[in-house]
Design an enzyme around this catalytic site. Structure first.
Site, mmCIF file in Angstrom:
data_model
loop_
_atom_site.group_PDB
_atom_site.id
_atom_site.type_symbol
_atom_site.label_atom_id
_atom_site.label_comp_id
_atom_site.label_asym_id
_atom_site.label_seq_id
_atom_site.Cartn_x
_atom_site.Cartn_y
_atom_site.Cartn_z
ATOM 1 N N GLY A 12 0.806 -1.220 0.000
ATOM 2 C CA GLY A 12 0.000 0.000 0.000
ATOM 3 C C GLY A 12 0.835 1.263 0.000
ATOM 4 O O GLY A 12 0.473 2.253 0.642
ATOM 5 N N ARG A 15 0.624 5.743 -1.842
ATOM 6 C CA ARG A 15 0.344 7.074 -1.284
ATOM 7 C C ARG A 15 0.427 7.027 0.240
ATOM 8 O O ARG A 15 0.660 5.971 0.837
ATOM 9 C CB ARG A 15 -1.043 7.564 -1.724
ATOM 10 C CG ARG A 15 -2.173 6.809 -1.067
ATOM 11 C CD ARG A 15 -3.529 7.356 -1.477
ATOM 12 N NE ARG A 15 -4.562 6.890 -0.559
ATOM 13 C CZ ARG A 15 -5.860 6.932 -0.798
ATOM 14 N NH1 ARG A 15 -6.301 7.404 -1.957
ATOM 15 N NH2 ARG A 15 -6.724 6.516 0.101
ATOM 16 N N ASP A 62 -3.169 -7.231 -5.223
ATOM 17 C CA ASP A 62 -4.144 -7.083 -4.148
ATOM 18 C C ASP A 62 -3.718 -8.037 -3.031
ATOM 19 O O ASP A 62 -3.710 -9.254 -3.220
ATOM 20 C CB ASP A 62 -5.536 -7.459 -4.689
ATOM 21 C CG ASP A 62 -6.625 -7.328 -3.636
ATOM 22 O OD1 ASP A 62 -6.294 -7.234 -2.424
ATOM 23 O OD2 ASP A 62 -7.811 -7.341 -4.017
ATOM 24 N N ASN A 89 1.686 -2.357 5.444
ATOM 25 C CA ASN A 89 1.114 -1.023 5.646
ATOM 26 C C ASN A 89 -0.291 -0.864 5.061
ATOM 27 O O ASN A 89 -1.083 -0.090 5.585
ATOM 28 C CB ASN A 89 2.052 0.020 5.032
ATOM 29 C CG ASN A 89 1.366 1.365 4.835
ATOM 30 O OD1 ASN A 89 1.261 2.160 5.767
ATOM 31 N ND2 ASN A 89 0.860 1.624 3.625
ATOM 32 N N SER A 141 -2.422 0.514 14.706
ATOM 33 C CA SER A 141 -3.055 1.799 15.004
ATOM 34 C C SER A 141 -3.286 1.856 16.510
ATOM 35 O O SER A 141 -3.455 0.809 17.152
ATOM 36 C CB SER A 141 -4.412 1.905 14.299
ATOM 37 O OG SER A 141 -5.167 2.967 14.861
ATOM 38 N N TYR A 154 -12.366 -1.947 12.155
ATOM 39 C CA TYR A 154 -10.989 -1.448 12.003
ATOM 40 C C TYR A 154 -10.165 -1.707 13.272
ATOM 41 O O TYR A 154 -9.024 -2.194 13.197
ATOM 42 C CB TYR A 154 -11.052 0.050 11.689
ATOM 43 C CG TYR A 154 -9.719 0.705 11.441
ATOM 44 C CD1 TYR A 154 -9.054 0.532 10.225
ATOM 45 C CD2 TYR A 154 -9.133 1.528 12.398
ATOM 46 C CE1 TYR A 154 -7.825 1.159 9.991
ATOM 47 C CE2 TYR A 154 -7.922 2.150 12.177
ATOM 48 C CZ TYR A 154 -7.270 1.969 10.964
ATOM 49 O OH TYR A 154 -6.065 2.585 10.734
ATOM 50 N N LYS A 158 -6.821 -4.115 13.749
ATOM 51 C CA LYS A 158 -5.525 -3.620 14.222
ATOM 52 C C LYS A 158 -5.110 -4.328 15.517
ATOM 53 O O LYS A 158 -3.926 -4.572 15.745
ATOM 54 C CB LYS A 158 -5.566 -2.101 14.405
ATOM 55 C CG LYS A 158 -5.804 -1.335 13.092
ATOM 56 C CD LYS A 158 -4.718 -1.607 12.059
ATOM 57 C CE LYS A 158 -4.837 -0.707 10.847
ATOM 58 N NZ LYS A 158 -3.748 -0.929 9.874
ATOM 59 N N ILE A 187 -2.735 10.720 11.904
ATOM 60 C CA ILE A 187 -1.737 11.129 10.916
ATOM 61 C C ILE A 187 -2.466 11.751 9.720
ATOM 62 O O ILE A 187 -3.471 11.205 9.256
ATOM 63 C CB ILE A 187 -0.914 9.902 10.432
ATOM 64 C CG1 ILE A 187 -0.381 9.072 11.624
ATOM 65 C CG2 ILE A 187 0.219 10.344 9.496
ATOM 66 C CD1 ILE A 187 0.619 9.752 12.512
#
Ligand code: NAI
Length: 246
Positions: A12, A15, A62, A89, A141, A154, A158, A187
């Site tokens: 990933g 960007r 992917d 990431n 995270s 999410y 994590k 971030i």
């Protein structure tokens, strides 16, 4: 140039935080494989890396597909003959309150954030075990430690990633491979640009250092964990959050 001659694969990294990690590893001398599902972004970042005088390769895959991950790792081994650093990431969010969260939202987030990291770790483990060296760094995270309203999927992914980090550290430690997690707070990236002003202000109010983090703040922690000075650190979670969680 503490990473000179090493090969890093960053998932990933077309960007955001992944891109900053890829560029920082390159600045420290590593050759970098830029993985993403977005081909154009991956190629762009690979070109930025080559401009820094190291080798780069864009790898469109992917990470939720074992076949695509295996093919990517084979292509990296064919090109470079080694993989020294893996940074898991790539990640997504699909926020919703628990009672409104669909099965699809749960599955999508767990599949990219947790299964994707597992598949990439499994695929690089073989060459790393053979070489008896390797660094695996998982981008978790702070919500994997604390939980979060609207992020049952999410935060679970994590938290799971932190447990995967510790299991990997235990299984592969005797082969000279370390595995650690970095847990960023708030971030500034395209992922967090979607937040409302109110949510943003609320987050900032909880950060003792009084500012949002930049992708480069996370990248610096990854460079440290990938470098020689972190050789005796494994199974740990390094929080990079301006003091939000302590
Ligand atoms: P982003 O959304 O800007 O970038 C994520 C990248 O991953 C994108 O380029 C996307 O195309 C790629 N990607 C998504 N699914 C993929 C797949 N199946 N296979 C390959 N690539 C895929 O996100 P950002 O903010 O840069 O986040 C990077 C990581 O940091 C994520 O794991 C995120 O959960 C984590 N993180 C971010 C925080 C933040 O405040 N931005 C805070 C804590 C953790």
């Amino acid at each position: 140039m503490q990473l000179e001659g090493q090969v890093a694969l960053v998932t990933g990294s077309g960007r955001g935080i992944g891109r900053a990690i890829a560029l920082a590893l390159a600045e420290h001398g590593a050759n970098v494989v830029v993985n993403d599902v977005m081909a154009e972004s991956a190629q762009q970042v690979a070109a930025e890396i080559e401009a820094r005088g190291v080798a780069a390769m864009s790898a469109v895959a992917d990470i939720t597909s074992e076949d695509e991950v295996k093919a990517m790792v084979t292509a990296v081994m064919d090109r470079f003959g080694q993989i020294d650093i893996l940074v898991n990431n790539a990640g997504i969010t699909q926020d919703n309150l628990l009672m409104r969260m669909s099965e699809e939202q749960w599955d999508a987030v767990l599949t990219v954030n947790l299964k994707g990291a597992f598949l990439c770790t499994k695929a690089v483990a073989r060459p790393m075990v053979k070489a008896r060296r390797g660094r695996i760094i998982n981008i978790a995270s702070v919500v994997g430690l604390t939980g979060n309203v609207g992020q049952a999927n999410y935060s679970s992914s994590k938290g799971g990633l932190i447990a995967l980090t510790k299991s990997t550290a235990q299984e592969l430690g005797s082969r000279g491979i370390t595995c650690n997690a970095v847990a960023p707070g708030f971030i500034e990236t395209e992922m967090t640009a979607r937040l409302s002003d109110e949510a943003r202000q609320q987050m900032l109010g909880r950060i003792p250092l009084g500012r949002p983090g930049q992708p480069e703040d996370v990248a610096a922690a990854v460079v440290f964990l990938a470098g020689p000075e972190a050789a005796y650190i494994t199974g740990q979670v390094l929080t990079v959050d301006g003091g939000m969680v302590m």
